[in-house]
Design an enzyme around this catalytic site. Sequence first.
Site, PDB file in Angstrom:
ATOM      1  N   ASP A  63      18.426 -21.360  39.335  1.00 50.89           N
ATOM      2  CA  ASP A  63      18.325 -19.974  38.875  1.00 50.89           C
ATOM      3  C   ASP A  63      19.060 -19.733  37.561  1.00 50.89           C
ATOM      4  O   ASP A  63      19.101 -18.601  37.072  1.00 50.89           O
ATOM      5  CB  ASP A  63      18.791 -18.996  39.950  1.00 50.89           C
ATOM      6  CG  ASP A  63      20.077 -19.407  40.638  1.00 50.89           C
ATOM      7  OD1 ASP A  63      20.746 -20.339  40.170  1.00 50.89           O
ATOM      8  OD2 ASP A  63      20.416 -18.790  41.672  1.00 50.89           O
ATOM      9  N   HIS A  93      26.829 -17.017  49.893  1.00 51.83           N
ATOM     10  CA  HIS A  93      27.233 -15.607  49.949  1.00 51.83           C
ATOM     11  C   HIS A  93      27.653 -15.161  51.348  1.00 51.83           C
ATOM     12  O   HIS A  93      28.125 -14.034  51.513  1.00 51.83           O
ATOM     13  CB  HIS A  93      26.103 -14.704  49.455  1.00 51.83           C
ATOM     14  CG  HIS A  93      25.718 -14.940  48.025  1.00 51.83           C
ATOM     15  ND1 HIS A  93      26.626 -14.935  46.996  1.00 51.83           N
ATOM     16  CD2 HIS A  93      24.503 -15.204  47.454  1.00 51.83           C
ATOM     17  CE1 HIS A  93      26.002 -15.181  45.850  1.00 51.83           C
ATOM     18  NE2 HIS A  93      24.719 -15.348  46.099  1.00 51.83           N
ATOM     19  N   ASP A 123      25.196 -22.613  40.799  1.00 48.89           N
ATOM     20  CA  ASP A 123      24.203 -21.557  40.968  1.00 48.89           C
ATOM     21  C   ASP A 123      24.525 -20.434  39.980  1.00 48.89           C
ATOM     22  O   ASP A 123      25.679 -20.279  39.563  1.00 48.89           O
ATOM     23  CB  ASP A 123      24.290 -21.048  42.405  1.00 48.89           C
ATOM     24  CG  ASP A 123      23.200 -20.071  42.783  1.00 48.89           C
ATOM     25  OD1 ASP A 123      22.217 -20.503  43.393  1.00 48.89           O
ATOM     26  OD2 ASP A 123      23.356 -18.861  42.487  1.00 48.89           O
ATOM     27  N   HIS A 172      24.745 -17.369  40.509  1.00 54.11           N
ATOM     28  CA  HIS A 172      25.545 -16.323  41.153  1.00 54.11           C
ATOM     29  C   HIS A 172      26.860 -16.914  41.651  1.00 54.11           C
ATOM     30  O   HIS A 172      26.881 -18.024  42.189  1.00 54.11           O
ATOM     31  CB  HIS A 172      24.781 -15.722  42.342  1.00 54.11           C
ATOM     32  CG  HIS A 172      23.418 -15.239  41.987  1.00 54.11           C
ATOM     33  ND1 HIS A 172      22.268 -15.953  42.301  1.00 54.11           N
ATOM     34  CD2 HIS A 172      23.013 -14.134  41.323  1.00 54.11           C
ATOM     35  CE1 HIS A 172      21.217 -15.280  41.857  1.00 54.11           C
ATOM     36  NE2 HIS A 172      21.634 -14.177  41.256  1.00 54.11           N
TER      37      HIS A 172
END
Length: 305
Positions: free
Chosen positions: A233, A119, A156, A158
Amino acid sequence: MPRVFTPFLNAAYRQSPPPRRQFLPREFLLQLLAQAAERLPLLEAPPLPWALAEWAHDPAYLQRWRRGEVTRQEERALGFAWDTAVVERSRASCGATLSATWDALSSGLGLSLGGGTHHAYVDHAEGFSFLNDVAIITRHLLDAGLLSKVLVLDLDVHQGNGTAAMLGSEARAFTLSVHADHNYPFNKERSDLDVGLPDGAGDAEYLAALEDTVMPAVQAFEPELVFYLAGADVLEGDQLGRLALSLDGLRARDERVYGWAASSKTPLVSLMAGGYNRDPAKLVRARLGTLDAALGAFSLSPNAV
């Protein structure tokens, strides 16, 4: 000899508690490290050199964070209050990724219990990510002429928004993200291939997307190196995820990716990426399962010498 690098032996991790409640509690982190060490030598990697971070990040941004000259708004975007440990944890995580990259290029497989801070942008931090390890090392490999084609396989939960933005104009890099479509980051960047899944998607839907869409794109690009963000996740019960894979589904995902890399002889760097499960014991099993899937695909025996 296969080995696994980890930032968690670094003093910045050993001497400070997890920065947020969603992270793996210390006792479970120690279990993970102990059981990983039963499989492979577990090594602390040196911190990433600041000069290498400048291959991808704005030097003024790095300097401000090194000095602690950050605003409350920037701290909120990162998700942590600034202190020297935050900076050093980031360098340690990136250093583990770098060490694993050299292993992958020399032997075919590099392993890190850490990394995947996808990110972070060129000049700002977001979502627990201050330094973007994959973007930094990809830029270095490509711009130094060490490689000509790098693929980022981000699984992931995200979207890897920072990585997509930092490598978006780079034709020699292919960014591919499979993520929960309605999860953070809510303003997504454009990867070379984005596969957004609905809330609650489980094993069947996820593995179908992997087989029908993701792996054909991976194979078509013919990368010289793959960074694999093996996020846990995506599991059901994750505090920050919206998908519902089982441990068996996660293992099937990992076996498919590692199996392709081993059979095609494509060097692969395996990164831990996100995992914030409400059941920390489940998260430990997931992490160890990912490690075992890599060892199995590459026909490596635990503690092989």
